[in-house]
Enzyme design. Structure first.
Site, PDB file in Angstrom:
ATOM      1  N   SER A   1      25.485 -57.277 -65.894  1.00 11.56           N
ATOM      2  CA  SER A   1      25.663 -56.815 -67.546  1.00 11.56           C
ATOM      3  C   SER A   1      24.948 -58.235 -68.083  1.00 11.56           C
ATOM      4  CB  SER A   1      27.941 -56.992 -67.240  1.00 11.56           C
ATOM      5  OG  SER A   1      28.042 -56.379 -68.449  1.00 11.56           O
TER       6      SER A   1
ATOM      7  N   HIS B   1      25.049 -52.532 -67.057  1.00 10.67           N
ATOM      8  CA  HIS B   1      25.338 -52.329 -68.267  1.00 10.67           C
ATOM      9  C   HIS B   1      24.693 -52.339 -69.497  1.00 10.67           C
ATOM     10  CE1 HIS B   1      30.042 -53.462 -66.411  1.00 10.67           C
ATOM     11  NE2 HIS B   1      28.835 -52.535 -65.911  1.00 10.67           N
TER      12      HIS B   1
ATOM     13  N   ASP C   1      33.794 -56.339 -63.901  1.00  5.74           N
ATOM     14  CA  ASP C   1      33.609 -54.338 -63.390  1.00  5.74           C
ATOM     15  C   ASP C   1      32.488 -55.280 -61.403  1.00  5.74           C
ATOM     16  OD1 ASP C   1      32.581 -51.988 -62.317  1.00  5.74           O
ATOM     17  OD2 ASP C   1      30.763 -51.502 -63.499  1.00  5.74           O
TER      18      ASP C   1
END
Ligand SMILES: C[S@@+](CC[C@H](N)C(=O)[O-])C[C@H]1O[C@@H](n2cnc3c(N)ncnc32)[C@H](O)[C@@H]1O
Lengths: 188, 291
Positions: A12, A39, A131
């Protein structure tokens, strides 16, 4: 141990930079498929373009129903979840974001664990949320190997830290050592 | 936060498969909903999600309730159907509908439009706004179908969380909107309600793409992000149904990342803009089986 057919990578915040360095140091003869879930909010085109400038392997967007391709990097499109079906083909979904993220690393890793079992390596890089941790646990339960970037080596340590806490890792290394580790695991 | 729904996966995949098959059989034999040809990975994920939501220990417990508790079906359907949508999602698509498709439709005295998989109606109101602004609305009959009754009820009401309004307004502008999206809704408390005049020519109806037949004869079929949930044979069958529903030269609009490469029925369509997944039905079907 089963030969590594698939490598899934999640990241991310700080991800594009870390990916560029990692993909730039992979062996260009790597037989495995590399699947990336980031992301980062840049457009899909720029993301593939950016990675292609650094990667030793060709970089394309992952398309639904298409097979995973050995020796290539396939990138999750924005705003869809990317899943791997048994038979190693991609599927997409627009299910709700998971913890504000779509694509979600957990969703990719969870499906990859089922589809690929032991022939899988899952990698968690830099990121500012949790995540991927639950997905990494699935990967390990299904017999795959987990590689996590050392949190203090990561631009954003939260994601690798969460992964280590929940799932643990088979290898916890700095970014600069990661490509040679992957090359070794895949090429022998 | 949504459940991650991964807790079960990977422990005993073979057992999970048996349980999932029994669950799918129960849905079909007891309730007439057939999920056997849905893409397995995401179907499985949603069933795991139901297991977590209802705090049961495995899929078989869900199956038991599904068979014995008549109030349970709507909850399961809601969980499996994913009525996730936005107004003017993918603005370039709505811009192309506005600039390319609607002018072509304007030659017809009566226009029939079918949206399959309308979820909570976000795209139907988007489309209605385009038609109003093009001055075509009053010539249109619009059918909006889904197999999720709860979603259809919400679609009729047209009430959405106010926090969506900002992103949807941006989408509307990016799609070439000439007014302000706020002209089409009223805001109250934490909700917005779409102007109900926008649905005066819309019929919302329960229709299952797996088990029901062609719905109507249409000049435009919109079905975005539904076929991505179907495995190849079902994707092809539904595509053939859209072909049979469309008049020659009629338009088909699919989701931005749908892939028709493995569907033989795709040969009956030509691309109007392949990157936007906008197609037209060829004058004469080249391909007849698969329906
Ligand atoms: C992800 S939503 C798509 C919403 C909207 N078209 C969009 O792209 O934003 C998918 C919708 O398809 C519906 N659906 C799934 N299977 C269906 C079936 N067999 N028959 C009719 N509708 C179905 C679901 O209930 C859900 O509302």
């Amino acid at each position: 141990m089963k030969a590594v057919e698939t490598i899934v990578i999640g990241c991310s915040t700080g991800g594009p930079g870390a990916l560029a360095r990692l993909l730039g140091a992979l062996d260009h003869r790597l037989p495995a498929s590399v699947v990336v879930c980031s992301h980062a909010t840049s457009s899909p085109h720029t993301m593939c373009h950016l990675l292609a400038q650094h990667s030793t392997l060709p970089v394309i967007e992952a398309c639904e129903r298409e097979p995973l391709r050995g020796g290539m990097v396939q990138v999750a499109p924005p705003d869809y979840h990317l899943l791997i079906e048994r038979g190693r083909r991609f599927a997409l979904s627009v299910d709700e974001p998971v913890g504000f993220s779509r694509p979600s690393i957990d969703v990719l890793f969870g499906s990859a664990a089922e589809a690929c079992g032991e022939g899988l390596i899952a990698v968690i890089l830099t990121g500012a949320n949790a995540d991927g941790a639950a997905g990494l646990a699935c990967v390990r339960r299904a017999g795959g190997a987990a590689i996590v970037q050392q949190p203090d080596d990561a631009a954003a340590p939260a994601m690798p830290r969460a992964a280590l806490e929940l799932a643990g890792a088979d290898h916890c290394v700095a970014l600069d050592e990661m490509a040679s580790l992957i090359n070794r695991l895949c090429m022998t | 936060m949504n459940p991650v729904a991964l807790n079960l996966s990977g422990i005993d995949p073979e057992l999970d498969d048996i349980e999932l098959n029994l669950f799918v059989s129960a849905m079909r034999q007891r309730h007439g909903y057939d999920f056997a040809q849905y893409a397995p990975a995401s179907l499985k994920r949603r069933v795991y999600q139901l297991v977590e939501q209802h705090r049961t220990s495995n899929i078989s417990t869900l199956t038991g309730r599904l068979l014995h508790d008549p109030t349970f079906l709507p909850q399961v359907l809601e969980g499996l159907s994913v009525p996730v949508s936005d107004m003017f999602r993918d603005p370039p698509v709505f811009r192309a509908l506005r600039e390319q498709v609607l002018p072509a439709l304007s030659v017809y005295p009566r226009i029939t439009i079918w949206q399959a998989g309308c979820a909570r109606g976000q795209e139907i109101y988007s489309l209605a706004i385009l038609l109003e602004e093009a001055g075509l609305y009053d010539r249109c009959q619009i059918y909006a179908t889904d197999f999720n009754d709860a979603a259809l009820r919400q679609a009729r009401e047209g009430i959405y969380p106010a926090r969506e309004a900002q992103a949807w307004s941006r989408n509307y502008q990016a799609a070439g909107g000439t007014c302000s999206l706020a002209d089409y809704y009223s805001a109250r408390y934490d909700f917005i309600k779409l102007d109900q005049r926008l649905r005066r020519n819309v019929v919302f109806a329960d229709h299952n793409l797996v088990t029901d037949a062609v719905f109507c004869e249409a000049q435009l079929v919109l079905c975005r992000n539904v076929l991505i949930y179907f495995s190849n044979p079902l994707q092809n069958r539904v595509l053939a149904m859209f072909r049979d529903s469309l008049l020659p030269g009629g338009f088909l609009c699919l989701g931005l990342r749908e892939n028709l490469a493995l569907a033989p029925a795709a040969r009956d369509f030509e691309a109007l803009d392949s990157s936007l997944r906008l197609f037209r039905r060829c004058p004469e079907p080249v391909h007849d089986e698969g329906g």
